[in-house]
Every structure is written in C-alpha cells, then in structure tokens.
Design a protein around this motif. Structure first.
Motif, PDB file in Angstrom:
ATOM      1  N   ARG A   1      34.006  59.348  43.179  1.00 36.49           N
ATOM      2  CA  ARG A   1      34.092  60.713  42.646  1.00 36.49           C
ATOM      3  C   ARG A   1      35.518  61.098  42.256  1.00 36.49           C
ATOM      4  N   GLY A   2      36.354  60.117  42.012  1.00 36.07           N
ATOM      5  CA  GLY A   2      37.740  60.423  41.676  1.00 36.07           C
ATOM      6  C   GLY A   2      37.956  60.634  40.187  1.00 36.07           C
ATOM      7  N   GLU A   3      36.917  60.398  39.417  1.00 38.47           N
ATOM      8  CA  GLU A   3      37.066  60.438  37.970  1.00 38.47           C
ATOM      9  C   GLU A   3      37.515  61.817  37.496  1.00 38.47           C
ATOM     10  N   GLY A   4      38.585  61.829  36.757  1.00 43.83           N
ATOM     11  CA  GLY A   4      39.041  63.088  36.150  1.00 43.83           C
ATOM     12  C   GLY A   4      39.796  64.006  37.087  1.00 43.83           C
ATOM     13  N   VAL A   5      39.843  63.690  38.390  1.00 42.88           N
ATOM     14  CA  VAL A   5      40.581  64.561  39.305  1.00 42.88           C
ATOM     15  C   VAL A   5      42.060  64.517  38.952  1.00 42.88           C
TER      16      VAL A   5
ATOM     17  N   ASP B   1      51.082  65.425  40.601  1.00 41.82           N
ATOM     18  CA  ASP B   1      50.547  65.731  39.261  1.00 41.82           C
ATOM     19  C   ASP B   1      50.901  64.648  38.252  1.00 41.82           C
ATOM     20  N   GLN B   2      52.071  64.016  38.450  1.00 43.29           N
ATOM     21  CA  GLN B   2      52.433  62.936  37.535  1.00 43.29           C
ATOM     22  C   GLN B   2      51.667  61.653  37.839  1.00 43.29           C
ATOM     23  N   LEU B   3      51.506  61.380  39.140  1.00 39.71           N
ATOM     24  CA  LEU B   3      50.777  60.169  39.504  1.00 39.71           C
ATOM     25  C   LEU B   3      49.334  60.228  39.009  1.00 39.71           C
ATOM     26  N   LEU B   4      48.787  61.429  39.012  1.00 43.59           N
ATOM     27  CA  LEU B   4      47.370  61.564  38.655  1.00 43.59           C
ATOM     28  C   LEU B   4      47.162  61.978  37.203  1.00 43.59           C
ATOM     29  N   ASN B   5      48.182  61.839  36.354  1.00 41.97           N
ATOM     30  CA  ASN B   5      48.021  62.403  35.014  1.00 41.97           C
ATOM     31  C   ASN B   5      46.918  61.741  34.190  1.00 41.97           C
ATOM     32  N   LYS B   6      46.490  60.543  34.644  1.00 41.51           N
ATOM     33  CA  LYS B   6      45.360  59.925  33.936  1.00 41.51           C
ATOM     34  C   LYS B   6      44.071  60.046  34.758  1.00 41.51           C
ATOM     35  N   GLY B   7      44.154  60.742  35.867  1.00 42.58           N
ATOM     36  CA  GLY B   7      42.975  60.890  36.723  1.00 42.58           C
ATOM     37  C   GLY B   7      43.129  60.066  37.987  1.00 42.58           C
ATOM     38  N   LEU B   8      42.493  60.555  39.037  1.00 46.11           N
ATOM     39  CA  LEU B   8      42.572  59.887  40.335  1.00 46.11           C
ATOM     40  C   LEU B   8      41.991  58.477  40.265  1.00 46.11           C
ATOM     41  N   ASP B   9      40.922  58.309  39.507  1.00 42.31           N
ATOM     42  CA  ASP B   9      40.293  56.991  39.438  1.00 42.31           C
ATOM     43  C   ASP B   9      41.218  55.956  38.803  1.00 42.31           C
ATOM     44  N   LYS B  10      41.940  56.376  37.747  1.00 44.47           N
ATOM     45  CA  LYS B  10      42.866  55.451  37.092  1.00 44.47           C
ATOM     46  C   LYS B  10      44.024  55.122  38.021  1.00 44.47           C
ATOM     47  N   PHE B  11      44.501  56.144  38.712  1.00 42.17           N
ATOM     48  CA  PHE B  11      45.597  55.915  39.649  1.00 42.17           C
ATOM     49  C   PHE B  11      45.197  54.877  40.690  1.00 42.17           C
ATOM     50  N   VAL B  12      44.003  55.077  41.258  1.00 43.60           N
ATOM     51  CA  VAL B  12      43.544  54.161  42.295  1.00 43.60           C
ATOM     52  C   VAL B  12      43.393  52.740  41.737  1.00 43.60           C
ATOM     53  N   GLU B  13      42.845  52.661  40.544  1.00 38.61           N
ATOM     54  CA  GLU B  13      42.655  51.360  39.928  1.00 38.61           C
ATOM     55  C   GLU B  13      43.985  50.594  39.871  1.00 38.61           C
TER      56      GLU B  13
END
Lengths: 472, 298
Positions: free
Chosen positions: B168-172, B266-278
């Motif tokens: 459920r991290g998509e887009g967060v 906010d910078q780490l997640l600028n592409k979304g939580l899912d991308k960050f985790v990936e």
C-alpha cells in the motif's frame, strides 16, 4: 422464565446466534473448557487483574472470563446506541443547566430538594463554564434486557465508569482463542476506542491551551481496584499515567513533574472521585489529589474529564427524572426506558415497598458496584428485615425497583453450558457529539439464578459482539 | 544465524498483522494474506504449489512449509544449521537456545498449530527471538562474533521493514497529502505499526491521527525507533566500522545511512513510497552482497 438471548422457548437459536450455534455443535465438548483454561492462563500472564476491596488477603483476582460471546444484531444495537447517546446528551444538558440557569428547577420538572440535598451536588461548579460545555466526557450506561424488544436502563455511570479495558481485552482474547469464529461472523471492531477517547479528550482542552494539548490520566495509584485499567488506557493512548504527587499547581496552571522539568498539563482524565481531587477544596485528608487543582479548574486553566459534580446526575433517585430531562432538553421521547422505580421518601411508595420487600430490589441512592443492595427474592428473612430497619431510619437514602427477569445468555459453568443472567454496559463518549463504539462490557452473574453481575460480587464478563449488517 | 532468527521473527509479525486484518476488516478476507507472500517474497512458489490464495494455505506455506525458504520452519532450521557451524565460537547458552527453538519447531504440524493458535505461535516465535538477542547481549564478548550477529540482524530487519512499507505504499508522498485517510488504509497502517511494536510509540510521538506519511516518517527516518530503516542502518554502520573500518562495504553502508540521517522525507519520497522502497531494497541487497565479498571471500 427469563428471556434467553440465544434460544427461543422451543429451543431454536435466534437469528444473531444461528451461525454461532452451528459452530458450537460442530465442536467437541472439550473445546470450550480447554479454551477457558487457556484464557485464564493468558489473562494471568498479561496481568489483567482486579483487586477486591474488603478482601483481607489483598490478593489480585482475575475477573472470570466466559468464552461464549454475547451477540447483538445490527438492528438491536442501533436502538441501544441511539438511546444511550440521547440519554447522555440530555444528562449533559441537565448538568450545564443545573450549574448555570437552573431552568429545569424553575420549571419544577425536578424538585430543588433532589438537587440541593444531594451530597454530590457541587456548589463550586455553579456558574462555571467548562470547555465545549461538556461535563460527561465518558459515560457507562448500564442496560438490561427482559424480552425480545425490551431494554431498560438500569443506571447511568457518569463519574468515572470503569470496565472498558475488559471490553477491549475480552475482544483481544476472543480473537486469539477463536479466530475461525471471526471468519464466520462480521463483528464490528471495538479497538478504535482508545483512539476515540484520546481525540475526545484533546478536543476539550481549555481555551487557554495554545498548541498541542497535553493529556494525562490521573490514577489513585496501584492499590486501586481499577489500576490495571488506568495503566492500560494510558498505554493505549500513549499518554502519561500520573498520580497526584506527580502534578502540582503553579502560576495558575497545572504542571507535571518530568525528568526534563515541569510540563504543562491541559486535560486530566481523572479516575479519582471529586472528594479526593484537591485537598484544599474537598477532603483535606486526601493524599491522592493535587492541592490547588480546583482553583486552576475554575479559572479555566485545565479541563477535568469528567467534570466535577457529575455525580448529582447519576444517583439512583435523580435517575428517575432522566426521561423528563430528555423531554425537557431535547424535546424527544426517550428511546430507552427506565426501570419503574419507587422513591422511598414518598409515603405511598414507601408503604408499598415495605409491604413487598421480599419481591423487590432495594438500592442505596449513592451506592455502586453492587454494594449496599438488597435483592428481595434471593435474600434471607434476616437480610430483608435488616433492610427494613435501614429504610425506615433513612428512607430518602433508598429506592426500590421490581426484580427484573434479566435476560440470560449461555455461559460455560462447571456442569457444562447453562443460561446465566447478564447486563450490558456500553461506553458513550461525549465531545462535540455523543458517540459510542459498537460493543460494551457484558457482565454475567455466574451463580445459578443470581441477578448480581458486579465483578466485586463474583460476576464475570463476556465479549460483546455487535454484528454488522450483512453486505453482499 | 542472526539473520534467520530475525527473519523468522518478522514472518511471525507479518502473519500476525494479516491475521488481525483479516479478522476485523471487510471484503475479501483472503486478500489480506497476500502481503505475507509479497513481503517474504514467495509469491511464485506459492502459486505454483498452493494455487489460489487462502488463509489456511498461506499460513501453512509461511509457517510449516520446509520447501519454502522464506517460511518460519526453514528460517529456524537455517539458523540452527548456522549456529551448529559456529558452535565453538558462540556461548553454549546461545547454541542451546537456537537448537531448542528448532527442535520445538520441527515437532510442529498443522494439528498442533491449530491447537496453539496462530497468535499464540507467533508470540512464541517472537519470544524465542527476544531470547536470542538477550543471550547475545548478556553473554557475548564485545568482539567480532557479536558484531557480525548485529550486522545480520539489522540487515535483515532493514530489508523486512522496507518490504512492509511497500504494501500500500504506492503514491504515498507524491503530491499534496490527502486530508481524509481512507478507513481501510488507516486500519492497514495501524496494523503495520503494531507489527513492528511501534503503535504506542507513534501515539506518544505524534499524538495525532494516523496517516501513511507519518507512519513512513516513523519507520524510515526516526533513529530512535528500533525497527526503522535509519536505526537499522545506524547499527549496520556501527558494526561495520568495528569489523572493517576501511572496507568498501563500510563506505557503501555509510552512504546509505547518510541518506537517511541527513535526508528529508519529502525528497526521499518524491517518486512515491513504493519507488523509494524498491530502490532501497536494491541498495540494501547490494550492500549485503558487498559485505559477503569483503569479509567471507577474502
């Protein structure tokens, strides 16, 4: 014959219990006793215990937990929930009125004597404005059932009702013991209660509070019978659990001692009676309270939940006027009925009651926890006579009610599964509006035929399931 | 060894969450078990062997399946095998505990598991893991073996916490935060916090509503939250600086840590939580491989 919530008189399961009964029949008879034992061991491990007053040993006891749930369907719940909220709104309006303009007394709906002769009336509250006009932040409404559609309010608990931790822990236990049952039912969740409570408490921070309100839970300490609950709720809400000595008053505000110096306190969820809150204002011998607390409260520097002086609205004589309050303040008809009650200071009432003492239930007006009451039909002649003397000596201290045939729910006892009498205490939270989580504490009288469900008198508890409407 | 114990603990935590969600939420209940598979990374193997998603099959797969390398059973077995290999180096109490844990797990079957209950079993796994850490803390010399144990624990934990955040991290984190949190979302993030024993900490720290962003902040950025990515990386770096201050892996770990230590959410997640985790998972796995090369191949 009492109304059984699970089975009709011809032995068929009622609608809310159909799925449960099928499940029960498919299980081995050893299952419930085994789960019961597991539950006991777990409760002990978790330290969910209750201190019993008057017990010389001073030992902590488990509240007996019954593994068979009490099930309420969505329609029944809607009525109960609306009725309880209505009641608390009216009671809150009553307290606001009583401590301000006293319209209800002027209109002679409630006699002045009922209020001013009441030891729980607090003149200190007169003319005082409380945050958001909320007096009763948390109420526990005791309900009993006598038939398919017959629910009665037995009493309102408006001071600091306890037991909500058991509602939460019983659910946790049931989820753990019977996960498969929760796959077969849609049981409404109760776990959001601490969240809602915290939100509610934060919403009543005094106007003087700027920024993030600090909420604390004030406990009398670990000798108190409900200490586990205090610690549990504080933990669940992530707020500090404090005793009186952890707080002090300075510069017109309340402060909490912390390792980093004093921290201002805005809202106190207090689980201490009015009398012990402030030794400067009330009982001077109290070591539980905070000297000067009342002066800060009166100046609007801190919110107490519940407010001081709510006890005047929940004694057993004021209770008889609640339906009138609902009509007077809300212009509505009560959704839930009162149990018919005789007020013993009235001559005609007293005469009737003294003649029928062995059939009735007599309660002290300000008693609670099942102490100081007489259940006529199950008492000995001596007990009845002793009460007769006490009533004659001080009639206004007592009320009497018919002995209600409380509904029964199947309960696990030594001999197997047998019907036992229950009541229900849902918890109403009052902030901007009155709300309650779908559930409550079901207390069960474990002794056969007994109608006294109080934990201090050997009652047990059950998990209470409110079923959600079937969705497709 | 420590990696596998940590993995067993985390699988138990994920199962516990899925179980609670499935019991209290609405809709297709079997769907709540999907994350257990996606987090532990056994989706394909599951589909191949068990087919359709069902609660019983997922539990069987994640707990008892000896062929699933990401099952509790297999993790405890691997931990025990590793402990056996280094038996002479570790305190005998540690060996005995790991061995006893394995023996008990080996005796487990479906019937016995039903008897204890899934929650009871998950509690047991967690307790055994706590015990493992307690023994290392209370008995081991502060030298290399202990540092390697810490390294394993925290690498594994970082990986698991990240995977947990991915569900459920998509887009967060992308665009303005929504004002209302969807109730199922809220339930999910509360369950996530509970699974890492951080629910109370969240309450104490935020004293406010649960939002996906706040949970992400807590589990990524906060160094004082023992299962956050930041805390895990800090422990990894500490351990590496003791065992190989000049190793390449220490440099890589330091870089990853700096990103969390000095970065902004906010910078780490600028592409979304899912991308960050990936990306984080790629990095942390590369780090694991690097550590392996630097110390075990040398």
């Amino acid at each position: 014959m009492a109304f059984d919530e699970m089975k009709t008189s011809d032995g068929k399961a009622r609608a809310p219990y159909k799925v449960y009964e099928n499940w029960l029949l498919s299980m081995s008879p050893d299952l419930l006793p085994a789960k019961h034992e597991q539950a006991d061991a777990l409760f002990r491990k978790l330290g969910i215990t209750f201190a019993v007053y008057g017990d010389q040993e001073g030992t902590e006891r488990l509240i007996p937990f019954d593994p068979i749930p009490r099930i309420i369907d969505a329609g029944e719940w809607k009525k109960l929930s609306d009725g309880c909220c209505q009641r608390v709104r009216a009671l809150n309006a009553f307290l606001k009125d009583l401590y301000h303009d006293q319209e209800i007394l002027k209109a002679e709906v409630i006699p002045r004597s009922q209020v001013f002769n009441n030891g729980m009336y607090r003149p200190e509250m007169q003319g005082l404005d409380v945050a958001r006009d909320v007096y009763i932040h948390i109420a526990g409404i005791d309900l009993v059932r006598t038939g398919e559609n017959d629910f009665y309010v037995l009493e309102d608990n408006l001071r600091s009702p306890s037991g909500v931790s058991y509602m939460l822990e019983n659910r946790t236990m049931m989820l753990r013991l019977f996960p498969d049952l929760f796959h077969r039912h849609r049981v409404a969740g109760v776990e959001q209660y601490p969240d809602k409570l915290l939100k509610n408490l934060r919403s009543v921070a005094p106007a003087a509070c700027d920024g993030d309100p600090t909420v604390v839970l004030l406990t009398p300490g670990y000798y108190n019978s409900a200490y586990f609950e205090h610690a549990f709720l504080a933990e669940q809400m992530g707020i500090e659990l404090v005793e009186g000595r952890d707080l002090f008053v300075s510069e017109g505000l309340v402060w909490m001692r912390t390792t980093r110096g004093p921290k201002r306190v805005d809202v106190i969820y207090r689980r201490i009676d009015d009398d012990f809150l402030d030794p400067l204002a009330f009982n001077p011998d109290s070591t539980l309270g905070v000297p000067g607390l009342l002066s800060v409260y009166r100046a609007g520097g801190v919110t107490l939940a519940n407010a001081i002086g709510t006890g005047v609205a929940d004694d057993k004589a004021t209770y008889t006027y609640v339906p009138d309050m609902i009509r007077f303040y809300l212009g509505e008809e009560p959704i839930l009925n009162n149990v018919p009650t005789w007020r013993l200071e009235r001559d005609s009432d007293r005469k009737y009651v003294l003649e029928h003492l062995a059939e009735l239930v007599v309660k002290e007006v300000q008693g609670s926890g099942g102490y100081g009451m007489l259940v006529g039909p199950t008492s000995t002649r001596e007990q009845v006579e002793e009460f007769r003397t006490r009533i004659i000596a001080n009639p206004s201290n007592y009320i009497a009610q018919p002995t209600l045939a409380l509904s029964t729910v199947p309960t696990l006892v030594d001999q197997g599964i047998a019907p036992r009498h229950v009541d229900l205490r849902p918890y109403v939270l009052m902030g901007e509006t009155a709300t309650l989580v779908p559930g409550g504490l079901t207390r069960v009288a474990l002794r056969e035929g007994s109608l006294v469900v109080n934990s201090s008198q050997g009652g047990g508890t059950k998990d209470t399931w409110v079923l959600e409407d079937a969705r497709c | 060894m420590s990696r596998y114990i940590e993995r067993a603990e985390n699988i138990a935590r994920f199962l516990d969450v899925a179980n609670r969600m499935a019991m209290s939420a609405e809709g297709d209940r079997d769907a709540y078990w999907q994350p257990v598979l996606s987090i532990t990374g056994g989706e394909d193997a599951y589909t191949e062997r068990c087919g359709k998603l069902s609660a019983v099959a997922v539990v069987g797969f994640a707990v008892l399946d000896s062929a699933n390398s990401a099952s509790i059973y297999a993790s405890l077995r691997a931990a025990r095998e590793n402990a056996h290999a280094v038996r002479s180096v570790i305190p005998h109490e540690l060996w005995e505990s790991v061995n006893a844990t394995w023996l008990e797990a080996r005796g487990l079957d479906g019937a016995r598991l039903r008897d204890i209950g899934l929650m009871g079993f998950c509690d047991w796994v967690r307790e055994r893991s706590h015990l493992f850490r307690g023994i290392t803390y209370g008995t081991m010399m502060r030298d290399e073996p202990l540092h390697f144990i810490h390294l394993g624990t925290h690498l594994e934990r970082a990986d698991n916490t990240a995977r947990l955040l991915e569900v459920r991290g998509e887009g967060v984190g992308v665009g303005p935060a929504p004002t209302e949190v969807d109730p199922t979302d809220q339930l999910h993030w509360a369950a996530v916090l509970r699974s890492v024993s951080a629910f109370k900490a969240f309450r104490t720290y935020y004293r406010d509503d649960l939002t996906p962003l706040r949970v992400a902040d807590m589990l990524i950025m906060r160094a004082d939250m023992p299962r956050s990515l930041h805390a895990c990386l800090e422990n990894v770096v500490n351990a590496l600086e003791k065992v190989g201050p000049n190793a390449e892996c220490t440099r890589v770990a330091g870089g990853l840590h700096a990103q969390l230590h000095w970065g902004r959410l906010d910078q780490l997640l600028n592409k979304g939580l899912d991308k960050f985790v990936e990306e984080f998972l790629v990095d942390i796995n590369a780090l694991g491989a690097r550590i392996h090369d630097d110390f075990l191949m040398a």
